[in-house]
Design a protein around this motif. Structure first.
Motif, PDB file in Angstrom:
ATOM      1  N   UNK A 210       0.855  -1.182   0.000  1.00 25.67           N
ATOM      2  CA  UNK A 210       0.000   0.000   0.000  1.00 25.67           C
ATOM      3  C   UNK A 210       0.897   1.240   0.000  1.00 25.67           C
ATOM      4  N   UNK A 211       0.614   2.155  -0.912  1.00 21.79           N
ATOM      5  CA  UNK A 211       1.403   3.376  -1.038  1.00 21.79           C
ATOM      6  C   UNK A 211       0.586   4.576  -0.603  1.00 21.79           C
ATOM      7  N   UNK A 212       1.175   5.373   0.259  1.00 23.10           N
ATOM      8  CA  UNK A 212       0.580   6.637   0.682  1.00 23.10           C
ATOM      9  C   UNK A 212       1.222   7.743  -0.159  1.00 23.10           C
ATOM     10  N   UNK A 213       0.408   8.431  -0.941  1.00 26.37           N
ATOM     11  CA  UNK A 213       0.915   9.426  -1.892  1.00 26.37           C
ATOM     12  C   UNK A 213       0.422  10.812  -1.503  1.00 26.37           C
ATOM     13  N   UNK A 214       1.355  11.695  -1.151  1.00 23.69           N
ATOM     14  CA  UNK A 214       1.029  13.085  -0.819  1.00 23.69           C
ATOM     15  C   UNK A 214       1.540  13.968  -1.948  1.00 23.69           C
ATOM     16  N   UNK A 215       0.695  14.860  -2.462  1.00 27.41           N
ATOM     17  CA  UNK A 215       1.108  15.691  -3.589  1.00 27.41           C
ATOM     18  C   UNK A 215       0.475  17.071  -3.500  1.00 27.41           C
ATOM     19  N   UNK A 216       1.057  18.007  -4.242  1.00 28.77           N
ATOM     20  CA  UNK A 216       0.506  19.346  -4.345  1.00 28.77           C
ATOM     21  C   UNK A 216       0.787  20.238  -3.149  1.00 28.77           C
ATOM     22  N   UNK A 217       1.772  19.882  -2.299  1.00 26.60           N
ATOM     23  CA  UNK A 217       2.018  20.676  -1.098  1.00 26.60           C
ATOM     24  C   UNK A 217       3.208  21.625  -1.270  1.00 26.60           C
ATOM     25  N   UNK A 218       3.184  22.690  -0.485  1.00 24.55           N
ATOM     26  CA  UNK A 218       4.264  23.676  -0.460  1.00 24.55           C
ATOM     27  C   UNK A 218       4.206  24.385   0.898  1.00 24.55           C
ATOM     28  N   UNK A 219       5.360  24.620   1.556  1.00 22.81           N
ATOM     29  CA  UNK A 219       6.719  24.277   1.157  1.00 22.81           C
ATOM     30  C   UNK A 219       6.981  22.775   1.239  1.00 22.81           C
ATOM     31  N   UNK A 220       8.248  22.407   1.045  1.00 17.90           N
ATOM     32  CA  UNK A 220       8.555  20.996   0.816  1.00 17.90           C
ATOM     33  C   UNK A 220       8.610  20.143   2.074  1.00 17.90           C
ATOM     34  N   UNK A 221       8.730  20.764   3.237  1.00 19.85           N
ATOM     35  CA  UNK A 221       8.853  19.975   4.460  1.00 19.85           C
ATOM     36  C   UNK A 221       7.585  19.207   4.777  1.00 19.85           C
TER      37      UNK A 221
END
Length: 342
Positions: A210-221
């Motif tokens: 199972x993969x947890x995918x986080x995207x579209x965030x800023x800043x990078x931390x």
């Protein structure tokens, strides 16, 4: 192409309270469908500058640099990069002879840059790699070069007989910081924005990881962690590299590898923390190729397309230090002498 892609997939986090300016230069020789030379510049891990030996032109990658630096800046950068391209080609040939190599794909890479903390303290880094491994790195406190292998000792002695280290120390501690502050002022509205991640749990079939995918965030931390029955769980977890999206935001994945029975008999959840927001996803949120959910093939295809764009756009990233957590420029700051001969 696989060799180069593996050398490109690393980006390191810029955490709250710290800003960074870094450049990555990569020279490639051999039969490969990539430019012979690329240069990428980043502020706070976001790409603002790009050059490669196919287009033969330094180009802006953000509106804030495009609007604040004129033609003279880009002409000067293009001239510098054309010269560095030839230098990188020469150095690869020298190192192939030194390592007794005659064929195959070989890379000569440089990463240098500086970091500015909110308390005013700074750091600077200047390191070279050859064929995906450390070669030489600057110790700016002692004005010496650290050789990672016997072949690099020749370069160490050659450079220590010059003022190269002193020049780089001055650049990293002064000029680089000055340009970082200037770029931060240019891009203030963009670089100080806060965008929360979109989080998905992806699974191909019931027996797949199972993969947890986080995207579209800023800043990078961002922090991605797993819990098992409400307790932190870090076994059998593979954390992916931080990647840039085309819109300047970031994405990252974390994959957990557990047996189907263990998954079924326990309650697992992915916890994503970004800025002051925490997002939790459980098995009820999984998007799969089975059942009535949206086909994961479509989602993975979109993610793969984004990653491909990232790889093309940041082909110069230096990540031969992935195994160590490589810590962290030059553009119109006219700093580092990346054309130094090995």
């Amino acid at each position: 192409m696989r060799t180069v892609v593996l050398l490109l997939m690393g980006v390191h986090l810029a955490y709250a309270g710290m800003h960074s300016l870094k450049y990555f230069f990569t020279g490639v020789s051999g039969d490969i469908d990539f430019p012979e030379y690329t240069a990428v510049g980043l502020v706070d891990e976001g790409q603002f500058y790009y050059f490669d030996s196919n287009i033969k032109q330094a180009v802006p990658k953000t509106e804030w640099i495009r609007q604040n630096e004129g033609e003279d800046y880009w002409v000067r950068e293009t001239q510098n990069m054309v010269g560095y391209h030839q230098s990188f080609k020469n150095n690869i040939q020298i190192l192939k002879e030194r390592f007794n190599q005659s064929a195959g794909v070989h890379t000569w890479q440089l990463m240098y840059g500086c970091e500015l903390n909110d308390d005013g303290t700074t750091q600077g880094y200047h390191q070279y790699g050859y064929d995906g491994a450390d070669f030489v790195s600057l110790d700016k406190n002692t004005l010496t070069w650290t050789a990672a292998n016997p072949q690099a000792v020749i370069t160490k002695h050659k450079w220590e007989a010059t003022t190269y280290a002193a020049k780089e120390k001055g650049y990293l501690e002064n000029t680089c910081i000055e340009w970082l502050k200037k770029y931060l002022d240019y891009g203030k509205d963009t670089l100080e924005r806060k965008v929360s991640p979109q989080v998905s749990l992806l699974q191909k079939d019931p027996s797949s990881p199972v993969t947890c995918h986080a995207t579209g965030f800023y800043p990078s931390g961002v922090k991605i962690s797993w819990q098992k029955n409400g307790q932190d769980h870090d076994e059998d977890v593979d954390l992916g590299e931080l990647l840039s999206n085309e819109d300047g935001t970031f994405q990252r994945t974390s994959t957990i590898n557990v047996e189907p029975d263990e998954w079924k008999n326990n309650r697992f959840s992915c916890v994503v923390e970004h800025q002051d927001k925490t997002i939790r996803k459980t098995e009820d949120d999984i998007i799969t190729n089975f059942g009535d959910s949206v086909p994961i093939g479509i989602i993975v295809g979109v993610v793969a397309a984004v990653i491909l764009l990232v790889v093309i756009g940041v082909v110069g990233y230096l990540v031969y230090q992935r195994k160590k957590g490589f810590k962290p420029v030059s553009a119109s700051d006219d700093g580092s002498n990346s054309s130094a001969r090995t």
